[in-house]
Scaffold this active site. Structure first.
Site, PDB file in Angstrom:
ATOM      1  CB  CYS A 203      43.443  29.047  47.258  1.00 22.83           C
ATOM      2  SG  CYS A 203      44.340  30.531  46.730  1.00 22.83           S
TER       3      CYS A 203
ATOM      4  CE  LYS B 109      50.329  32.106  47.867  1.00 21.10           C
ATOM      5  NZ  LYS B 109      49.851  31.367  46.773  1.00 21.10           N
TER       6      LYS B 109
ATOM      7  CB  CYS C  68      46.975  26.762  43.656  1.00 18.85           C
ATOM      8  SG  CYS C  68      45.598  27.975  44.758  1.00 18.85           S
TER       9      CYS C  68
ATOM     10  CE  LYS D 121      53.639  33.368  45.620  1.00 18.33           C
ATOM     11  NZ  LYS D 121      52.561  32.667  45.165  1.00 18.33           N
TER      12      LYS D 121
ATOM     13  NE  ARG E  60      46.173  37.378  44.499  1.00 16.76           N
ATOM     14  CZ  ARG E  60      45.997  37.781  45.891  1.00 16.76           C
ATOM     15  NH1 ARG E  60      45.185  38.751  46.261  1.00 16.76           N
ATOM     16  NH2 ARG E  60      46.489  37.022  46.671  1.00 16.76           N
TER      17      ARG E  60
END
Ligand code: PBG
Length: 322
Positions: free
Chosen positions: A128, A193, A118, A246, A203
């Site tokens: 992203c 996701k 990513c 996820k 993050r």
């Protein structure tokens, strides 16, 4: 005649004998955050027990984990070299390729090495994909992701794992890998996701929060399950070898729904926020960590996950919780 479901619960040995779900250590995959200073070890405030590691430290840590039976890792590269094109992410001698080579050299085929693919950590704005006029560009991002995956494959990764949520990236990566002779490198898609608040601690750990806006134009809406199955089936058609859901815990229904519609192995990513919630509650004495971690990991396996990607992996093995 008395009907007594309790009969089979009377001793621990009986309960073990009839347990429907077992987790083997080989199902655990430990995520790692890799930093440039080889000897670096930076604990992450929001994720007690987890540190960003330089390559020398990473090799040591993975060696100890292997002895505990944890034979799979997922690598995230944390770089300071950010630009508007994600150049650092595609560098064949970048952080992740160097980490992969070091691990491969030391542990050979005993270790399963997966790499996160990513661009968010290598892009100045933290999205992203590349931006044009504030909009994340799908198709312009694909060749960069493919170049990143190729750099990881060349270094010896077993599995490349795109987590960006651009459409068509599985096919784009597969074509580039195959074209370069890496038809044996497997692809694990972060297929389903969600745009999730549970990524908060990650993050902070990876300094990858978007500087403006959010990820909702590419990550999924938490309210949708049919769309998740569709994403999974599309990635399967595009050539994914493993699929992932996820986050995990708030999405057990999605894990089950995907499992019922695919024959591919399925991973569940027990993400940073799920980990940190447990750590925070345990620190206050509000829950028994062993019991709660076992319950969480078993629930993911019960829902249908084959591979469990979790920050709890090492501690669960060290303390024989699993
Ligand atoms: C990068 C990426 C993220 C996670 C894995 N890969 C963050 C995000 O999408 O914002 C989250 C992992 C975690 O929270 O443990 N795209």
């Amino acid at each position: 005649m008395t009907i007594r479901p309790r009969r089979l619960r009377m001793t621990a040995a009986l309960r073990e004998a009839v347990a429907e779900t077992q987790i083997h250590p080989r199902q655990l995959m430990q995520p790692h955050f890799v930093i440039a200073d080889p000897q670096g070890e930076q604990p992450i405030d929001a994720m007690p027990g987890i540190a960003r590691l330089g390559i020398a430290k990473l090799v040591e840590r993975v060696g100890r984990d292997l002895e505990l039976g944890i034979a799979s890792v997922l690598l995230f590269g944390l770089t300071d070299e950010k630009d508007l094109h994600g150049k650092a992410a595609t560098d064949p001698d970048g952080l992740v390729p160097r980490a992969v080579r070091a691990l491969r050299e030391r542990f050979g085929e005993r270790l399963v090495i997966a790499t996160d693919v990513c661009l968010c950590g290598a892009l100045t704005h933290g999205h992203c994909g590349v931006l044009r006029e504030g909009v994340v560009q799908n198709d312009a991002t694909l060749p960069i992701l493919a170049a990143m995956a190729l750099a990881h494959a060349r270094a010896g990764a077993d599995i490349v794992a795109p987590s960006d949520m651009m459409d068509g990236r599985v096919r784009a990566i597969r074509e580039v890998l195959d074209g370069a002779g890496f038809e044996h490198t497997a692809l694990m898609s972060y297929a389903v996701k969600y745009a999730s608040a549970f990524y908060g601690p990650f993050r902070e750990a990876a300094d990858s929060a978007p500087k403006s806006g959010d990820r909702k134009t590419y990550q999924m809406d938490a309210r949708n399950v049919r769309e998740g199955v569709r994403e999974a089936l599309l990635d399967q058609e595009e050539g994914a070898d493993l699929l992932m859901v996820k986050p995990a815990l708030a999405y057990l229904d999605v894990i089950r729904a995907v499992k019922e519609r695919t024959l591919l192995p399925l991973a569940a990513y027990n993400v940073s926020g799920e980990y940190s919630m447990v750590k925070a509650a345990v620190a206050r004495g509000w829950m028994d960590e062993r019991l709660v971690v076992r319950e969480i990991l078993h629930s993911l396996a019960r829902a249908g996950a084959d591979l469990l990607i979790t920050y709890h992996a090492r501690e669960a093995r060290e303390k024989a919780w699993i």
